[in-house]
Write an enzyme that holds these catalytic residues in place. Structure first.
Site, PDB file in Angstrom:
ATOM      1  N   ASN A   9       1.416  -6.048   3.662  1.00 34.00           N
ATOM      2  CA  ASN A   9       0.222  -5.192   3.747  1.00 34.00           C
ATOM      3  C   ASN A   9      -0.825  -5.742   2.777  1.00 34.00           C
ATOM      4  O   ASN A   9      -0.703  -5.563   1.567  1.00 34.00           O
ATOM      5  CB  ASN A   9       0.627  -3.758   3.372  1.00 34.00           C
ATOM      6  CG  ASN A   9      -0.564  -2.823   3.268  1.00 34.00           C
ATOM      7  OD1 ASN A   9      -1.668  -3.146   3.702  1.00 34.00           O
ATOM      8  ND2 ASN A   9      -0.339  -1.651   2.679  1.00 34.00           N
ATOM      9  N   LYS A  11      -3.855  -4.865   2.367  1.00 34.76           N
ATOM     10  CA  LYS A  11      -4.833  -3.858   1.901  1.00 34.76           C
ATOM     11  C   LYS A  11      -6.251  -4.431   2.016  1.00 34.76           C
ATOM     12  O   LYS A  11      -6.512  -5.225   2.913  1.00 34.76           O
ATOM     13  CB  LYS A  11      -4.502  -3.405   0.474  1.00 34.76           C
ATOM     14  CG  LYS A  11      -3.020  -3.001   0.355  1.00 34.76           C
ATOM     15  CD  LYS A  11      -2.703  -2.214  -0.861  1.00 34.76           C
ATOM     16  CE  LYS A  11      -1.209  -1.890  -0.861  1.00 34.76           C
ATOM     17  NZ  LYS A  11      -0.824  -1.001  -1.904  1.00 34.76           N
ATOM     18  N   HIS A  95       0.054   5.431   5.483  1.00 35.75           N
ATOM     19  CA  HIS A  95       0.242   4.836   4.154  1.00 35.75           C
ATOM     20  C   HIS A  95      -0.230   5.840   3.106  1.00 35.75           C
ATOM     21  O   HIS A  95      -1.196   6.576   3.340  1.00 35.75           O
ATOM     22  CB  HIS A  95      -0.554   3.529   4.052  1.00 35.75           C
ATOM     23  CG  HIS A  95      -0.240   2.775   2.799  1.00 35.75           C
ATOM     24  ND1 HIS A  95      -0.806   3.095   1.600  1.00 35.75           N
ATOM     25  CD2 HIS A  95       0.618   1.748   2.562  1.00 35.75           C
ATOM     26  CE1 HIS A  95      -0.317   2.288   0.663  1.00 35.75           C
ATOM     27  NE2 HIS A  95       0.546   1.459   1.227  1.00 35.75           N
ATOM     28  N   GLU A  97      -1.986   5.582   0.580  1.00 34.60           N
ATOM     29  CA  GLU A  97      -3.411   5.471   0.231  1.00 34.60           C
ATOM     30  C   GLU A  97      -4.279   6.167   1.285  1.00 34.60           C
ATOM     31  O   GLU A  97      -5.323   6.723   0.973  1.00 34.60           O
ATOM     32  CB  GLU A  97      -3.791   3.985   0.058  1.00 34.60           C
ATOM     33  CG  GLU A  97      -3.226   3.444  -1.249  1.00 34.60           C
ATOM     34  CD  GLU A  97      -2.879   1.969  -1.243  1.00 34.60           C
ATOM     35  OE1 GLU A  97      -3.365   1.225  -0.373  1.00 34.60           O
ATOM     36  OE2 GLU A  97      -2.091   1.553  -2.120  1.00 34.60           O
ATOM     37  N   GLU A 168       8.167   4.596   0.877  1.00 38.43           N
ATOM     38  CA  GLU A 168       7.365   4.053  -0.214  1.00 38.43           C
ATOM     39  C   GLU A 168       7.099   5.149  -1.242  1.00 38.43           C
ATOM     40  O   GLU A 168       6.141   5.923  -1.081  1.00 38.43           O
ATOM     41  CB  GLU A 168       6.025   3.528   0.314  1.00 38.43           C
ATOM     42  CG  GLU A 168       6.162   2.404   1.311  1.00 38.43           C
ATOM     43  CD  GLU A 168       4.918   1.524   1.317  1.00 38.43           C
ATOM     44  OE1 GLU A 168       5.066   0.327   1.055  1.00 38.43           O
ATOM     45  OE2 GLU A 168       3.824   2.037   1.550  1.00 38.43           O
ATOM     46  N   GLY A 174       2.092  -0.471  -6.207  1.00 43.77           N
ATOM     47  CA  GLY A 174       1.077  -1.163  -7.009  1.00 43.77           C
ATOM     48  C   GLY A 174       1.211  -0.914  -8.504  1.00 43.77           C
ATOM     49  O   GLY A 174       0.295  -1.206  -9.265  1.00 43.77           O
ATOM     50  N   SER A 213       6.161  -2.177  -5.084  1.00 44.44           N
ATOM     51  CA  SER A 213       6.389  -3.216  -6.098  1.00 44.44           C
ATOM     52  C   SER A 213       7.585  -4.126  -5.800  1.00 44.44           C
ATOM     53  O   SER A 213       8.305  -4.517  -6.719  1.00 44.44           O
ATOM     54  CB  SER A 213       6.515  -2.581  -7.493  1.00 44.44           C
ATOM     55  OG  SER A 213       5.312  -1.911  -7.831  1.00 44.44           O
TER      56      SER A 213
HETATM   57  P1  PGA Z   1       2.927  -2.971  -3.582  1.00 43.62           P
HETATM   58  O1  PGA Z   1       2.356  -2.168  -2.317  1.00 43.62           O
HETATM   59  O2  PGA Z   1       4.002  -3.901  -3.070  1.00 43.62           O
HETATM   60  O3  PGA Z   1       1.731  -3.711  -4.124  1.00 43.62           O
HETATM   61  O4  PGA Z   1       3.471  -1.974  -4.535  1.00 43.62           O
HETATM   62  C1  PGA Z   1       3.209  -1.709  -1.293  1.00 43.62           C
HETATM   63  C2  PGA Z   1       2.418  -0.949  -0.257  1.00 43.62           C
HETATM   64  O5  PGA Z   1       1.454  -0.257  -0.615  1.00 43.62           O
HETATM   65  O6  PGA Z   1       2.735  -1.012   0.938  1.00 43.62           O
END
Ligand code: PGA
Length: 254
Positions: A9, A11, A95, A97, A168, A174, A213
């Site tokens: 992903n 983003k 997601h 976000e 997640e 992140g 992460s």
């Molecule tokens: P990250 O993001 O691996 O940077 O923690 C995962 C995601 O948001 O799908």
């Protein structure tokens, strides 16, 4: 046997030059006989470029979001049919976000899931709890409610087969803090049991990815877990070497 997936992903990161460099490096170096399905999710505006660069490779692509509507006066939105035009196979829905920053509701996410599935796309439904919810022991309740809004729509049960779930935990996205393999496995097993209530075969075949992460340094421990069928990777998917290493670990341990 569930076919594992490692999905990147991206983003809101990228540029024409970056897409070219990253995807060229991935196509040149990926193990073509890998059992793991590798998927990338560039921003919408790079989908054509990604499709051109990935044509004929073993890497799949998809979009990070989609509208719940098929067409209409929805300025700024992108429909499933448009994604079909770019030969997307997957789309991420719900997601965290999108849920928190853009206030998408469970209902809206369920509509996106079924709109995508009806048009032949494979939706990756993201679920997960915040740190507050984990600390107040609400993890299972929160995840169950997020799943319920999709799985309770029994009339759409055939459409669930195209779906993938990504667990997640919001506190791990992140942040550099990842769930321990045991914490992740516990929720993945819970998700599979939850789906079993609706359809045993679907539950057995359902791919459940872990996200939050994931890096090459922690992927092996996570992928060893019996109910983890791959990963949804954010930050680490922007680096070809890291992403390829995670795919190769998934191939060995999932
Ligand atoms: P990250 O993001 O691996 O940077 O923690 C995962 C995601 O948001 O799908």
């Amino acid at each position: 046997m569930r076919k594992p997936i490692v999905a990147g992903n991206w983003k809101m990161y990228g540029s024409t030059a970056m897409v070219k460099e990253l995807l060229t490096s991935l196509t040149e170096n990926i193990d073509k006989h890998s059992k793991t399905e590798a998927v990338v999710f560039p921003p919408y505006v790079y989908l054509q470029q990604a499709a051109d660069l990935l044509q004929g490779s073993t890497i799949h692509w998809g979009a990070q979001n989609v509208s719940e509507y098929l067409d209409g006066a929805y300025t700024g939105e992108i429909s499933v049919k448009m994604l079909n035009d770019f030969n997307c196979e997957y789309v991420i829905v719900g997601h965290s976000e999108r849920r928190t920053i853009f206030h998408e509701t469970d209902q809206q996410i369920a509509e996106k899931f079924f709109t995508a599935s009806r048009q032949g796309l494979n939706p990756i439904l993201c679920v997960g709890e915040t740190l507050n919810q984990r600390e107040s022991e609400q993890t299972f309740e929160v995840v169950a409610a997020q799943l319920e809004s999709v799985f309770a729509k029994q009339e759409n049960s055939a459409l669930l087969k195209n779906g993938v779930i990504a667990y997640e935990p919001v506190w791990a996205i992140g942040t550099g803090v990842t769930a321990t393999p045991e914490q992740a496995q516990e929720v993945h097993a819970f998700i599979r049991k939850f789906v079993e209530k609706y359809d045993k075969t679907l539950a057995q075949n359902l791919r459940i990815l872990y996200g939050g992460s994931v890096k090459s340094s922690n992927a092996q421990q996570l992928f060893r877990m019996p109910d983890i069928d791959g990963g949804l990777i954010g930050g680490a998917s922007l680096h070809a070497k890291e992403f390829l290493e995670i795919i190769s670990l998934c191939n060995s341990y999932c």
